[in-house]
Design a protein around this motif. Structure first.
Motif, PDB file in Angstrom:
ATOM      1  N   TYR A 154      40.868  -2.294 -18.602  1.00  0.00           N
ATOM      2  CA  TYR A 154      39.755  -1.684 -19.340  1.00  0.00           C
ATOM      3  C   TYR A 154      39.653  -0.216 -18.987  1.00  0.00           C
ATOM      4  N   THR A 155      39.645   0.627 -20.024  1.00  0.00           N
ATOM      5  CA  THR A 155      39.617   2.061 -19.771  1.00  0.00           C
ATOM      6  C   THR A 155      38.706   2.770 -20.762  1.00  0.00           C
ATOM      7  N   ASP A 156      38.836   4.098 -20.859  1.00  0.00           N
ATOM      8  CA  ASP A 156      37.924   4.859 -21.714  1.00  0.00           C
ATOM      9  C   ASP A 156      38.491   5.145 -23.102  1.00  0.00           C
ATOM     10  N   VAL A 157      39.615   4.545 -23.444  1.00  0.00           N
ATOM     11  CA  VAL A 157      40.129   4.572 -24.815  1.00  0.00           C
ATOM     12  C   VAL A 157      40.383   3.110 -25.197  1.00  0.00           C
ATOM     13  N   THR A 195      49.977   9.018 -29.139  1.00  0.00           N
ATOM     14  CA  THR A 195      50.021  10.034 -28.089  1.00  0.00           C
ATOM     15  C   THR A 195      48.609  10.163 -27.550  1.00  0.00           C
ATOM     16  N   ASP A 196      48.396  10.985 -26.530  1.00  0.00           N
ATOM     17  CA  ASP A 196      47.059  11.082 -25.945  1.00  0.00           C
ATOM     18  C   ASP A 196      46.044  11.503 -27.014  1.00  0.00           C
ATOM     19  N   PRO A 197      45.097  10.629 -27.342  1.00  0.00           N
ATOM     20  CA  PRO A 197      44.136  10.956 -28.406  1.00  0.00           C
ATOM     21  C   PRO A 197      43.238  12.145 -28.057  1.00  0.00           C
ATOM     22  N   ARG A 198      43.213  12.538 -26.788  1.00  0.00           N
ATOM     23  CA  ARG A 198      42.401  13.704 -26.424  1.00  0.00           C
ATOM     24  C   ARG A 198      43.122  15.006 -26.766  1.00  0.00           C
ATOM     25  N   VAL A 199      44.423  14.922 -26.985  1.00  0.00           N
ATOM     26  CA  VAL A 199      45.183  16.116 -27.335  1.00  0.00           C
ATOM     27  C   VAL A 199      45.429  16.160 -28.842  1.00  0.00           C
TER      28      VAL A 199
HETATM   29  P1  ADP Z   1      41.291   4.974 -16.056  1.00  0.00           P
HETATM   30  O1  ADP Z   1      40.394   5.793 -15.193  1.00  0.00           O
HETATM   31  O2  ADP Z   1      40.560   3.943 -16.855  1.00  0.00           O
HETATM   32  O3  ADP Z   1      42.478   4.421 -15.340  1.00  0.00           O
HETATM   33  P2  ADP Z   1      42.977   7.087 -17.125  1.00  0.00           P
HETATM   34  O4  ADP Z   1      42.319   8.407 -17.278  1.00  0.00           O
HETATM   35  O5  ADP Z   1      43.865   6.857 -15.969  1.00  0.00           O
HETATM   36  O6  ADP Z   1      41.811   5.985 -17.177  1.00  0.00           O
HETATM   37  O7  ADP Z   1      43.810   6.721 -18.442  1.00  0.00           O
HETATM   38  C1  ADP Z   1      43.178   6.763 -19.696  1.00  0.00           C
HETATM   39  C2  ADP Z   1      43.469   8.102 -20.371  1.00  0.00           C
HETATM   40  O8  ADP Z   1      44.856   8.173 -20.652  1.00  0.00           O
HETATM   41  C3  ADP Z   1      42.805   8.307 -21.699  1.00  0.00           C
HETATM   42  O9  ADP Z   1      41.509   8.816 -21.553  1.00  0.00           O
HETATM   43  C4  ADP Z   1      43.748   9.272 -22.416  1.00  0.00           C
HETATM   44  O10 ADP Z   1      43.273  10.602 -22.373  1.00  0.00           O
HETATM   45  C5  ADP Z   1      45.038   9.209 -21.593  1.00  0.00           C
HETATM   46  N1  ADP Z   1      46.242   8.927 -22.392  1.00  0.00           N
HETATM   47  C6  ADP Z   1      47.410   9.607 -22.280  1.00  0.00           C
HETATM   48  N2  ADP Z   1      48.319   9.142 -23.146  1.00  0.00           N
HETATM   49  C7  ADP Z   1      47.710   8.139 -23.829  1.00  0.00           C
HETATM   50  C8  ADP Z   1      48.146   7.271 -24.869  1.00  0.00           C
HETATM   51  N3  ADP Z   1      49.391   7.330 -25.375  1.00  0.00           N
HETATM   52  N4  ADP Z   1      47.271   6.348 -25.343  1.00  0.00           N
HETATM   53  C9  ADP Z   1      46.025   6.274 -24.832  1.00  0.00           C
HETATM   54  N5  ADP Z   1      45.554   7.080 -23.858  1.00  0.00           N
HETATM   55  C10 ADP Z   1      46.383   8.015 -23.351  1.00  0.00           C
END
Ligand code: ADP
Ligand code: ASP
Ligand code: MG
Length: 408
Positions: free
Chosen positions: A170-173, A179-183
């Motif tokens: 479980y995470t914040d996406v 690809t990274d949705p924040r970028v």
């Molecule tokens: P957690 O603290 O839950 O382990 P992380 O910050 O380690 O969370 O990982 C989640 C983050 O990974 C997301 O917020 C997102 O910015 C980043 N991320 C990078 N690449 C991806 C991807 N391909 N799909 C989803 N998230 C990604």
């Protein structure tokens, strides 16, 4: 039996911890046995590292692990309290208390074994077992940590040891994206991704899952799913073993990137047997991981030798090369650039399609982005570029390979 891992943002405040309590209670009410693995509250590990550096600029690795492992000890206790408050039976454990045995590579230790005895007994007695992520203990009893993002690996390793039915991250996406949705806001969530692809994505910089977690899941056939801790519903992304439905899928599954690359070039190296070993031997003895390596074809008996290392280890590697290697092998000089980044396109579909590389290179050329290094495998192409073009490169490649979400 389900293992649920919650990342830093998901336990970042008392309110969010209560939210985790609600979810765990819901699964428990459905009759599941549950082990919960948690990270430190978001920002906490960074805070502890900064604190350590205020005392010692290059912190002693054993002592650093002693300090940074504390973040997780706080959250396991808090989460257990929350569960008890909710009327559930719950018990927290540090890595050492479980007996998660690791090697002694402080700050990047590997898990060797997990003693599941206590966990199994507690589960059988109706407890929710809450385990601190990111940490273990070596054979001498030293506390170790598993590298940044290491709670993912704790979760998967426990799921493997217990033969759990599923490991939920479980995470914040709400899943793994193209690809990274924040970028790239146009990134799309993938319903599924193959282990092979996830392994490449993780190793090439997509920090949504720590690479060792993916390796463990692949090796022990753990059913692994990435989900949002903020949404009630949703299937997230399943990491699969089969390349099912690949017919309708894109040739490229995703774009990974990594800002942490630093490039080092040893120039004017004699072109003769043993040189690669003499350059990289001392680097690896110092425990510095080397990523891409390029050696030019020799001209007039000499050549250039370039490779990349993690940016954190750039100074250490430069120091070794300048002081131990350069004069020893008779190289002209050693130059470095720690403002580089790596961008990679990943997809199993690449195996059956030609022209992916040239499309990638053309797309970057059209934006005037210079490629400094290239490396390929069956299912990925990576390039090293100047860091300042990273986001542009990711965006144009995402579009060029038809990964952008259709505008609603
Ligand atoms: P957690 O603290 O839950 O382990 P992380 O910050 O380690 O969370 O990982 C989640 C983050 O990974 C997301 O917020 C997102 O910015 C980043 N991320 C990078 N690449 C991806 C991807 N391909 N799909 C989803 N998230 C990604
Ligand atoms: N708290 C550790 C980190 O920030 C481990 C993790 O979050 O997975 O890297
Ligand atoms: Mg993480």
């Amino acid at each position: 039996m389900i293992v649920q891992k919650y990342g830093g943002t998901s336990v970042g405040s008392p309110e969010r911890i209560k939210n985790v309590v609600r979810r765990v209670a819901k699964y428990k009410a459905l009759g599941h046995q549950i082990v919960v693995v948690v990270s430190a509250m978001s920002g906490e590990t960074n805070r502890l590292i900064a604190l350590a550096k205020e005392i010692q600029a290059q912190p002693d690795p054993r002592e650093l692990d002693m300090v940074i492992s504390t973040g997780e000890q706080v959250t396991v206790g808090l989460l257990s309290m929350g569960l008890i408050q909710e009327g559930l039976k719950a018990k927290s454990y540090t890595g050492a208390q479980v007996k998660i045995t690791t090697d002694s590579a402080f700050t990047k230790a590997r898990i060797l074994s997990i003693d599941e005895h206590n966990i199994r007994t507690d589960l059988a007695n109706g407890y929710v077992v809450v385990v601190a992520g990111f940490q273990g203990i070596d054979k001498e009893g030293n506390i170790t940590t598993l590298g940044r993002g290491g709670s993912d690996t704790t979760g998967v390793a426990i799921a493997a040891a217990l033969h759990a039915d599923e490991c939920q991250i479980y995470t914040d996406v709400d899943g793994v994206y193209t690809t990274d949705p924040r970028v790239v806001p146009e990134a799309r969530r993938l319903k599924s991704i193959t282990f092979e692809e996830m392994l490449e994505m993780a190793s090439l910089g997509s920090k949504v899952l720590q690479i060792r977690a993916v390796e463990f899941a692949g090796k022990y056939k753990v059913k692994l799913r990435v989900l949002s801790s903020f949404e009630e519903e949703g299937d997230g992304t399943l990491i699969t073993f089969e390349e099912d439905d690949k017919m309708e899928q894109a040739i490229i599954s995703g774009i990974a990137f990594n800002r942490d690359e630093a490039k080092i070039t040893v120039r004017g190296v004699p072109d003769k047997p043993g040189i690669a070993y003499q350059i990289l031997g001392p680097v690896s003895e110092a425990n510095v991981d080397v990523d891409m390596i390029i050696q030019n074809v020799g001209v007039d008996g000499s050549t250039d030798f370039s490779f990349t290392v993690h940016r954190n280890e750039f100074d250490k590697a430069m120091d070794i090369l300048k002081n131990k290697v350069q004069s020893h092998i008779g190289a002209r000089d050693v130059v470095g650039d720690n403002k580089t980044a790596k961008v990679s396109v990943v997809g199993v579909g690449m195996r059956s399609h030609v022209g992916i590389a040239s499309k990638m290179f053309r797309t970057l050329a059209e934006e005037g982005i210079n490629i400094q290094m290239i490396s390929t495998s069956e299912i990925k192409i990576s390039v090293v570029i100047d860091e300042k073009y990273l986001e542009l490169a990711v965006r144009v490649l995402h579009k060029a390979f038809d990964l952008d979400q259709e505008a609603a």
